[in-house]
Motif scaffolding. Structure first.
Motif, mmCIF file in Angstrom:
data_model
loop_
_atom_site.group_PDB
_atom_site.id
_atom_site.type_symbol
_atom_site.label_atom_id
_atom_site.label_comp_id
_atom_site.label_asym_id
_atom_site.label_seq_id
_atom_site.Cartn_x
_atom_site.Cartn_y
_atom_site.Cartn_z
ATOM 1 N N CYS A 69 0.843 -1.203 0.000
ATOM 2 C CA CYS A 69 0.000 0.000 0.000
ATOM 3 C C CYS A 69 0.878 1.253 0.000
ATOM 4 N N GLN A 70 0.746 2.004 -1.047
ATOM 5 C CA GLN A 70 1.602 3.161 -1.261
ATOM 6 C C GLN A 70 0.728 4.300 -1.783
ATOM 7 N N CYS A 71 1.142 5.512 -1.554
ATOM 8 C CA CYS A 71 0.365 6.663 -2.009
ATOM 9 C C CYS A 71 0.602 6.900 -3.502
ATOM 10 N N ASP A 72 -0.455 7.298 -4.218
ATOM 11 C CA ASP A 72 -0.232 7.580 -5.631
ATOM 12 C C ASP A 72 -0.156 9.084 -5.914
ATOM 13 N N VAL A 73 0.110 9.840 -4.835
ATOM 14 C CA VAL A 73 0.366 11.282 -4.965
ATOM 15 C C VAL A 73 1.802 11.505 -4.481
ATOM 16 N N GLY A 194 -11.958 -6.890 -8.468
ATOM 17 C CA GLY A 194 -11.773 -5.454 -8.690
ATOM 18 C C GLY A 194 -10.379 -5.141 -9.181
ATOM 19 N N THR A 195 -10.295 -4.084 -9.986
ATOM 20 C CA THR A 195 -9.000 -3.690 -10.557
ATOM 21 C C THR A 195 -8.844 -2.167 -10.486
ATOM 22 N N GLY A 196 -9.180 -1.597 -9.307
ATOM 23 C CA GLY A 196 -9.023 -0.164 -9.100
ATOM 24 C C GLY A 196 -7.676 0.141 -8.448
ATOM 25 N N ALA A 197 -7.592 1.331 -7.831
ATOM 26 C CA ALA A 197 -6.322 1.815 -7.261
ATOM 27 C C ALA A 197 -5.776 0.868 -6.187
ATOM 28 N N SER A 198 -6.673 0.272 -5.380
ATOM 29 C CA SER A 198 -6.194 -0.646 -4.336
ATOM 30 C C SER A 198 -5.687 -1.931 -4.974
ATOM 31 N N SER A 199 -6.468 -2.473 -5.905
ATOM 32 C CA SER A 199 -6.112 -3.756 -6.521
ATOM 33 C C SER A 199 -4.764 -3.709 -7.239
ATOM 34 N N GLN A 217 -11.647 -8.948 -13.241
ATOM 35 C CA GLN A 217 -11.684 -7.587 -13.767
ATOM 36 C C GLN A 217 -13.024 -7.317 -14.452
ATOM 37 N N ARG A 218 -13.700 -6.260 -14.002
ATOM 38 C CA ARG A 218 -14.945 -5.866 -14.680
ATOM 39 C C ARG A 218 -14.613 -4.817 -15.750
ATOM 40 N N THR A 219 -13.766 -3.851 -15.384
ATOM 41 C CA THR A 219 -13.370 -2.799 -16.322
ATOM 42 C C THR A 219 -11.860 -2.598 -16.191
ATOM 43 N N PRO A 220 -11.115 -2.663 -17.295
ATOM 44 C CA PRO A 220 -9.663 -2.448 -17.153
ATOM 45 C C PRO A 220 -9.343 -0.982 -16.852
ATOM 46 N N CYS A 303 -11.445 9.247 -17.135
ATOM 47 C CA CYS A 303 -12.869 9.121 -16.791
ATOM 48 C C CYS A 303 -12.988 8.413 -15.432
ATOM 49 N N LYS A 304 -12.180 7.379 -15.235
ATOM 50 C CA LYS A 304 -11.973 6.790 -13.910
ATOM 51 C C LYS A 304 -10.587 7.251 -13.461
ATOM 52 N N ARG A 305 -10.249 7.033 -12.224
ATOM 53 C CA ARG A 305 -8.945 7.467 -11.725
ATOM 54 C C ARG A 305 -7.818 6.775 -12.518
HETATM 55 P P1 NAP Z 1 -12.358 1.573 -6.833
HETATM 56 O O1 NAP Z 1 -11.452 2.464 -7.551
HETATM 57 O O2 NAP Z 1 -13.773 1.983 -6.636
HETATM 58 O O3 NAP Z 1 -12.282 0.172 -7.557
HETATM 59 C C1 NAP Z 1 -13.187 -0.847 -7.259
HETATM 60 C C2 NAP Z 1 -12.976 -1.968 -8.243
HETATM 61 O O4 NAP Z 1 -13.862 -3.009 -7.906
HETATM 62 C C3 NAP Z 1 -13.292 -1.570 -9.677
HETATM 63 O O5 NAP Z 1 -12.403 -2.210 -10.533
HETATM 64 C C4 NAP Z 1 -14.719 -2.082 -9.867
HETATM 65 O O6 NAP Z 1 -15.032 -2.360 -11.204
HETATM 66 C C5 NAP Z 1 -14.631 -3.354 -9.053
HETATM 67 N N1 NAP Z 1 -15.917 -3.843 -8.599
HETATM 68 C C6 NAP Z 1 -16.780 -3.249 -7.749
HETATM 69 N N2 NAP Z 1 -17.841 -4.037 -7.542
HETATM 70 C C7 NAP Z 1 -17.644 -5.154 -8.270
HETATM 71 C C8 NAP Z 1 -18.392 -6.338 -8.487
HETATM 72 N N3 NAP Z 1 -19.583 -6.518 -7.905
HETATM 73 N N4 NAP Z 1 -17.869 -7.280 -9.316
HETATM 74 C C9 NAP Z 1 -16.691 -7.077 -9.917
HETATM 75 N N5 NAP Z 1 -15.928 -5.989 -9.748
HETATM 76 C C10 NAP Z 1 -16.409 -5.041 -8.939
HETATM 77 O O7 NAP Z 1 -11.821 1.228 -5.355
HETATM 78 P P2 NAP Z 1 -10.331 1.263 -4.808
HETATM 79 O O8 NAP Z 1 -9.421 0.571 -5.717
HETATM 80 O O9 NAP Z 1 -10.359 0.829 -3.410
HETATM 81 O O10 NAP Z 1 -9.964 2.784 -4.888
HETATM 82 C C11 NAP Z 1 -10.875 3.776 -4.433
HETATM 83 C C12 NAP Z 1 -10.183 5.099 -4.361
HETATM 84 O O11 NAP Z 1 -9.353 5.096 -3.220
HETATM 85 C C13 NAP Z 1 -9.243 5.409 -5.501
HETATM 86 O O12 NAP Z 1 -9.871 5.870 -6.638
HETATM 87 C C14 NAP Z 1 -8.338 6.407 -4.869
HETATM 88 O O13 NAP Z 1 -8.939 7.678 -4.851
HETATM 89 C C15 NAP Z 1 -8.230 5.882 -3.459
HETATM 90 N N6 NAP Z 1 -7.029 5.069 -3.322
HETATM 91 C C16 NAP Z 1 -5.859 5.728 -3.315
HETATM 92 C C17 NAP Z 1 -4.703 5.017 -3.209
HETATM 93 C C18 NAP Z 1 -3.435 5.767 -3.183
HETATM 94 O O14 NAP Z 1 -2.441 5.245 -3.525
HETATM 95 N N7 NAP Z 1 -3.399 7.017 -2.790
HETATM 96 C C19 NAP Z 1 -4.707 3.649 -3.130
HETATM 97 C C20 NAP Z 1 -5.919 2.995 -3.127
HETATM 98 C C21 NAP Z 1 -7.086 3.717 -3.224
HETATM 99 P P3 NAP Z 1 -15.607 -1.201 -12.179
HETATM 100 O O15 NAP Z 1 -14.443 -0.334 -12.526
HETATM 101 O O16 NAP Z 1 -16.175 -1.935 -13.324
HETATM 102 O O17 NAP Z 1 -16.653 -0.468 -11.375
#
Ligand code: NAP
Length: 500
Positions: A69-73, A194-199, A217-220, A303-305
């Motif tokens: 877990c690392q900051c992306d700023v 999930g494949t967002g910032a945490s993943s 992965q739902r959305t790359p 459009c997404k982060r």
């Molecule tokens: P997120 O960006 O909301 O990503 C959630 C992921 O889960 C997405 O890929 C989403 O797919 C997927 N998902 C959600 N429900 C699902 C389901 N029912 N089935 C399959 N996939 C599903 O969450 P996050 O990664 O925890 O990040 C959230 C925010 O926290 C970031 O945008 C950022 O602002 C912050 N964050 C920051 C850092 C940092 O380094 N500073 C690190 C982690 C998080 P879809 O895209 O299709 O919705």
């Protein structure tokens, strides 16, 4: 760290760890709540209490303990301007390091014994007759305050997907923000949903040790290289000795990041340059054309982060990883079943599925002048004035409220603007003798019309689904402009926008 000297003045409350009445009650000991408490002390507001649900400070940087877990700023932007940290280990800080920084701030500014830990606020009700807030906490604490400042972050309530069978899964299941360190992943079959910032941080963090890694992965995401490197001892020494030098570097990074507002808000077509960079990054790191195709987004960058990673694609391309792009149908006792009928046996499920952002549970426990909760007021979508004040909720200020989020730089910039504004409101109350401040509904409505107009042509409205948008498709999370405009706008409190 180089700290500005706090100037404290003793307040009215004899024992701030018990109930009673306080001038200011701050909720949450993350960046927002701690920074606000420090600025209150510096402004001579002695009678404040900080209510924190957990047993430590740190907010999201305490809760997110997942591997890697690392900051992306950039680190240089990731400390308070009044408490610069000169000894970041890397240009992008580790979560532990940020958590330590917040602990150090807590101690250096003498906040710790004025924070009530283990006190989750379950109810905040405005008492119109008394002109103050009544607060109750899950641990039995109750008290009142003239002013409540909410510092709970929008990314704090884990979103657990409603997947049939998930509750009956035989193995461990946990959310990225509630990592279960007792679960040994070595050699296990692990599903990451999930494949967002945490993943993109978790996947490379666990891939080397797990037996098999299934990434659902739902959305790359769009992923660009992370320009991360260690900070040399020489540089740390220089920053320590010459804080002005660090401020110059910080300022240069700040302005470079502000330039990103141009493509995101004003010229989305320019984002094609970033897309080309991301596609080149993907092509360099993933040889298999089928896998590359699955990892290529089909929506506009931004459009997404936008995610930063040098090790996500290599981890996805590793022999023990499988990227599953078919939708999840249900979860069995020991497997995840996808919509194409395939059963994927797994031992552990990690939910990297994001947070309740536009439907935050805290909104259910705050009741305003007419007895309705924040979430009831916000049935058609969250809105506030300057992301800080909400009509119908007198003497309540939110840090990181609606439309203050950013996709390009540090949230601390926004928080500090809000600290200044809220202190201005408190100073105005003291000077004028006004005891109740409530933003005028027409002022809030006009402000939100302006924000929504500005959001219309931005990349965030270009058609993808994201947590920036609420259930009605409105972007109630992001600030659609340069951050210096937010700072300027909040630099002075504007009493004419309020009744009271
Ligand atoms: P997120 O960006 O909301 O990503 C959630 C992921 O889960 C997405 O890929 C989403 O797919 C997927 N998902 C959600 N429900 C699902 C389901 N029912 N089935 C399959 N996939 C599903 O969450 P996050 O990664 O925890 O990040 C959230 C925010 O926290 C970031 O945008 C950022 O602002 C912050 N964050 C920051 C850092 C940092 O380094 N500073 C690190 C982690 C998080 P879809 O895209 O299709 O919705």
């Amino acid at each position: 760290m180089k700290y500005a000297e706090p100037t404290t003045e003793s307040g009215g409350a004899a024992d701030r760890r018990s109930g009673g009445h306080h001038r200011v009650a701050i909720i949450g000991a993350g960046f927002a709540g701690l920074g606000m408490a420090i600025r209150c002390q510096q402004a001579g507001i002695g009678d404040w209490i900080l209510l924190e649900a957990a047993d430590d400070v740190g907010g999201t940087w305490r809760d997110n303990t997942y591997p890697n877990c690392q900051c992306d700023v950039p680190s240089n932007l990731y400390s308070f301007s009044f408490a610069l940290k000169s000894d970041w280990s890397r240009s992008f800080g580790w979560a532990e390091e940020i958590h330590d920084y917040l602990r150090e701030c807590t101690d250096e500014f003498g906040l710790r014994d004025r924070i009530r830990f283990g006190s989750r606020v379950t109810c905040a009700e405005w008492d119109s007759e008394a002109g103050r807030w009544e607060l109750r906490c899950a641990d039995g604490w109750s008290g009142t305050a003239d002013v409540v400042i909410s510092g709970h972050g929008p990314l704090s309530a884990p979103s657990i997907p409603d997947i049939p069978g998930l509750a009956e899964f035989a193995g461990p299941v946990f959310h990225s923000a509630e990592w279960d360190h007792d679960v040994d992943l070595a050699g296990k079959r692990v599903a990451v949903v999930g494949t967002g910032a945490s993943s993109v941080q978790i996947v490379p963090g666990i891939q080397p040790e797990v037996g098999e890694l299934l990434v659902f992965q739902r959305t790359p995401p769009w992923v660009v290289p992370r320009p991360d490197r260690p900070v040399s001892e020489r540089r740390k020494r220089l920053y320590r000795r010459f804080p002005a030098l660090q401020r110059v570097v910080r300022s240069a990074i700040y302005w470079a990041r502000e330039l990103l507002v141009v493509p995101m808000v004003h010229r989305p077509s320019l984002l094609s340059l970033g897309e080309a960079q991301a596609k080149a990054h993907l092509a360099r790191q993933v040889r298999d054309p089928d896998l590359r195709a699955k990892l290529t987004p089909d929506y506009s960058m931004g459009c997404k982060r936008v995610l930063l990673s040098n090790d996500y694609y290599p981890a996805v391309a590793a022999p023990n990883t499988r990227l599953v792009t078919e939708g999840i149908d249900k979860v069995g006792r020991n497997s995840v079943l996808t919509e194409d009928g395939t059963e994927h046996p797994v031992d552990v499920i990690v939910l990297a599925t994001g947070f309740h952002v536009t439907d935050h549970p805290m909104g259910d426990c705050v009741r305003g002048r007419d007895g309705r909760t924040l979430n009831e007021h916000w049935r058609d979508g969250q809105s506030a004035y300057l992301g800080t004040a909400v009509s119908g909720f007198p003497n309540l200020f939110s840090i990181i409220g609606p439309n203050t989020g950013l996709g390009h730089t540090s949230m601390i910039v926004m928080m500090e603007a809000q600290f200044t504004y809220i202190l201005g409101a408190l100073a105005h109350m003291r000077r004028s003798g006004v005891t109740t401040l409530e933003v005028r509904p027409e002022v809030q409505a006009a402000y939100n019309d302006e924000i929504q107009d500005r959001l219309a042509g931005t990349v965030w409205s270009s058609g993808c689904a994201s947590w920036y948008l609420d259930a009605n498709g409105r972007n109630t999370t992001l600030w659609p402009d340069f951050t210096f405009r937010f700072t300027r706008r909040l630099s002075e409190f504007d009493p004419e926008s309020y009744s009271g």
